[in-house]
Design a protein around this motif. Structure first.
Motif, PDB file in Angstrom:
ATOM      1  N   GLY A 143      40.653  70.884  36.065  1.00  0.00           N
ATOM      2  CA  GLY A 143      40.219  71.287  37.437  1.00  0.00           C
ATOM      3  C   GLY A 143      39.868  70.020  38.148  1.00  0.00           C
ATOM      4  O   GLY A 143      39.719  70.191  39.473  1.00  0.00           O
ATOM      5  N   VAL A 144      39.942  68.924  37.559  1.00  0.00           N
ATOM      6  CA  VAL A 144      39.608  67.789  38.282  1.00  0.00           C
ATOM      7  C   VAL A 144      40.878  66.704  38.406  1.00  0.00           C
ATOM      8  O   VAL A 144      41.468  66.742  37.392  1.00  0.00           O
ATOM      9  CB  VAL A 144      38.428  66.695  37.784  1.00  0.00           C
ATOM     10  CG1 VAL A 144      38.482  65.560  38.474  1.00  0.00           C
ATOM     11  CG2 VAL A 144      37.156  67.583  37.594  1.00  0.00           C
ATOM     12  N   SER A 145      41.441  66.740  39.632  1.00  0.00           N
ATOM     13  CA  SER A 145      42.822  65.883  39.911  1.00  0.00           C
ATOM     14  C   SER A 145      42.566  64.321  40.123  1.00  0.00           C
ATOM     15  O   SER A 145      43.177  63.509  39.880  1.00  0.00           O
ATOM     16  CB  SER A 145      43.525  66.530  40.620  1.00  0.00           C
ATOM     17  OG  SER A 145      43.165  66.630  42.144  1.00  0.00           O
ATOM     18  N   ARG A 146      41.366  63.919  40.878  1.00  0.00           N
ATOM     19  CA  ARG A 146      40.826  62.774  41.251  1.00  0.00           C
ATOM     20  C   ARG A 146      39.449  62.428  41.182  1.00  0.00           C
ATOM     21  O   ARG A 146      38.674  63.529  41.579  1.00  0.00           O
ATOM     22  CB  ARG A 146      41.440  62.823  42.941  1.00  0.00           C
ATOM     23  CG  ARG A 146      41.361  61.552  43.364  1.00  0.00           C
ATOM     24  CD  ARG A 146      42.053  61.454  44.962  1.00  0.00           C
ATOM     25  NE  ARG A 146      41.538  60.142  45.671  1.00  0.00           N
ATOM     26  CZ  ARG A 146      40.961  60.376  46.603  1.00  0.00           C
ATOM     27  NH1 ARG A 146      40.431  61.275  47.086  1.00  0.00           N
ATOM     28  NH2 ARG A 146      40.536  59.105  47.117  1.00  0.00           N
ATOM     29  N   VAL A 147      39.419  61.441  40.868  1.00  0.00           N
ATOM     30  CA  VAL A 147      37.802  60.866  40.775  1.00  0.00           C
ATOM     31  C   VAL A 147      37.779  59.704  41.565  1.00  0.00           C
ATOM     32  O   VAL A 147      38.341  58.686  41.848  1.00  0.00           O
ATOM     33  CB  VAL A 147      37.283  60.456  39.570  1.00  0.00           C
ATOM     34  CG1 VAL A 147      36.120  60.133  39.448  1.00  0.00           C
ATOM     35  CG2 VAL A 147      37.639  61.688  38.475  1.00  0.00           C
TER      36      VAL A 147
END
Length: 180
Positions: free
Chosen positions: A85-89
């Motif tokens: 669910g996390v594509s970018r940090v």
């Protein structure tokens, strides 16, 4: 009595230690928030001299805070990046400068705030003590969650008594109150 207070206090503490105030009002996926929080508080070198917070923005997560080790910054990013669910940090975590003077101040603050003779000793018995001590270039900031206003005042007063500090700032939150 202390065990009862800690059982009630720890879930609130963990939530507030790593979440940004804006997150409290935003609509976000609670599963994602729990996973991010879990990954950050279980970092191997995350401790009382570090402060991490995050803000999910859709499938992007913004990391903020201060850490004493560069590896904690990179570990936080890689752990969060691997969550479904996390594509970018966006990693805005600041690595505090190396300084033997700051290290001495951190230790003195820890002993003053958490020492056995301190009324705040009970906070030191947690896996990660709830009052975080951030020292940068001789300036200290206390962050985290305490049970009441009296404990926040005691921490601030005790910290102000540590010689060698240029300033002390308290950003402690009272359990049950909204973060500032």
């Amino acid at each position: 009595m202390c065990a009862i207070v800690l059982r009630r206090f720890v879930p609130v503490l963990v939530l507030l230690v790593v979440m940004s105030p804006a997150l409290v009002h935003a609509q976000v996926n609670p599963r994602l928030v729990r996973q991010i929080r879990h990954e950050l508080v279980t970092l191997p070198y995350y401790g009382v001299f570090d402060w991490l917070q995050f803000e999910p923005q859709g499938d992007t997560v913004v990391l903020r805070g201060q850490v004493v080790r560069p590896t904690t910054k990179s570990d936080a990013e890689s752990r969060v990046k691997d969550i479904d669910g996390v594509s970018r940090v966006v990693n805005e975590i600041e690595v505090l400068p190396l300084s033997p003077s700051d290290d001495r101040l951190r230790l003195a603050l820890y002993r003053t705030i958490y020492g056995q003779n301190s009324p705040l000793f009970r906070y030191a018995t947690q896996a990660i003590p709830s009052i975080h001590i951030i020292v940068s270039r001789g300036h200290a900031t206390l962050k985290g969650v305490v049970a009441n206003k009296g404990d926040a005042n005691i921490a601030y007063i005790r910290a102000r008594g540590v010689p060698g500090l240029f300033s002390v700032k308290s950003e402690l939150t009272i359990e049950g109150e909204e973060p500032r």
